[in-house]
Design a protein around this motif. Sequence first.
Motif, PDB file in Angstrom:
ATOM      1  N   MET A   1       0.800  -1.046  -0.014  1.00  0.00           N
ATOM      2  CA  MET A   1      -0.092   0.108   0.407  1.00  0.00           C
ATOM      3  C   MET A   1       0.611   1.706  -0.150  1.00  0.00           C
ATOM      4  SD  MET A   1      -2.655   1.179   2.518  1.00  0.00           S
ATOM      5  CE  MET A   1      -4.335   1.032   2.173  1.00  0.00           C
ATOM      6  N   THR A   2       0.626   2.624  -0.560  1.00  0.00           N
ATOM      7  CA  THR A   2       1.736   3.808  -0.983  1.00  0.00           C
ATOM      8  C   THR A   2       0.330   4.535  -0.340  1.00  0.00           C
ATOM      9  OG1 THR A   2       2.599   2.556  -2.378  1.00  0.00           O
ATOM     10  CG2 THR A   2       3.244   5.094  -2.631  1.00  0.00           C
ATOM     11  N   ARG A  11      -2.514   9.050   9.351  1.00  0.00           N
ATOM     12  CA  ARG A  11      -3.025   7.555   9.851  1.00  0.00           C
ATOM     13  C   ARG A  11      -1.911   7.639  11.465  1.00  0.00           C
ATOM     14  NH1 ARG A  11      -4.739   3.188   5.194  1.00  0.00           N
ATOM     15  NH2 ARG A  11      -6.251   5.068   4.148  1.00  0.00           N
ATOM     16  N   ARG A  98      -3.680 -11.611  12.557  1.00  0.00           N
ATOM     17  CA  ARG A  98      -4.203 -11.100  11.572  1.00  0.00           C
ATOM     18  C   ARG A  98      -3.629  -9.363  11.434  1.00  0.00           C
ATOM     19  NH1 ARG A  98      -8.677  -6.946  11.641  1.00  0.00           N
ATOM     20  NH2 ARG A  98      -9.314  -7.016   9.229  1.00  0.00           N
ATOM     21  N   ILE A  99      -3.473  -9.265  10.488  1.00  0.00           N
ATOM     22  CA  ILE A  99      -2.920  -7.644  10.194  1.00  0.00           C
ATOM     23  C   ILE A  99      -3.241  -6.646   9.185  1.00  0.00           C
ATOM     24  CG2 ILE A  99      -0.624  -6.236   9.254  1.00  0.00           C
ATOM     25  CD1 ILE A  99       1.053  -8.993   8.783  1.00  0.00           C
ATOM     26  N   ASP A 100      -3.867  -5.649   9.842  1.00  0.00           N
ATOM     27  CA  ASP A 100      -4.727  -4.512   9.432  1.00  0.00           C
ATOM     28  C   ASP A 100      -4.263  -3.433   8.807  1.00  0.00           C
ATOM     29  OD1 ASP A 100      -6.695  -3.420   8.808  1.00  0.00           O
ATOM     30  OD2 ASP A 100      -7.483  -2.785  11.507  1.00  0.00           O
ATOM     31  N   THR A 101      -3.790  -3.649   8.230  1.00  0.00           N
ATOM     32  CA  THR A 101      -3.441  -2.696   6.722  1.00  0.00           C
ATOM     33  C   THR A 101      -3.754  -0.653   6.658  1.00  0.00           C
ATOM     34  OG1 THR A 101      -4.075  -3.970   5.312  1.00  0.00           O
ATOM     35  CG2 THR A 101      -2.178  -4.071   5.829  1.00  0.00           C
ATOM     36  N   SER A 102      -5.769  -0.920   7.102  1.00  0.00           N
ATOM     37  CA  SER A 102      -6.237   0.556   6.969  1.00  0.00           C
ATOM     38  C   SER A 102      -6.010   1.542   7.940  1.00  0.00           C
ATOM     39  CB  SER A 102      -7.520  -0.086   7.200  1.00  0.00           C
ATOM     40  OG  SER A 102      -7.755  -0.182   9.223  1.00  0.00           O
TER      41      SER A 102
END
Length: 102
Positions: A1-2, A11, A98-102
């Motif tokens: 994700m960029t 964030r 679980r890796i949350d990338t939000s």
Amino acid sequence: MTLGTFEFVHRFLIHVLPKGLHRIRHYGLFAKGACADNVARARELLAAAKPEDQPASAAANPNRPACPCCGGRMIIIEVFARGATPRYQPTAPTNRIRIDTS
């Protein structure tokens, strides 16, 4: 994700607490620092007897020696000689990280 610079800083700053607030991770009746005292006090207030099946300390039971680091009870799974391969093979954890990338 960029992410763009502004979005990344936005964030990141969501996780920064305002000045004067402190994050409390462990609190309540079963907080590690005072758990034994709190449970003993609750038993005293409830006039409940101490459970008979649990020893007073880990050192009292020779089948469950105390951990040299924390003093907790250790459960010995297997004892094997130096250089020998252990028979016990640990299983993989059932839940996945679980890796949350939000």
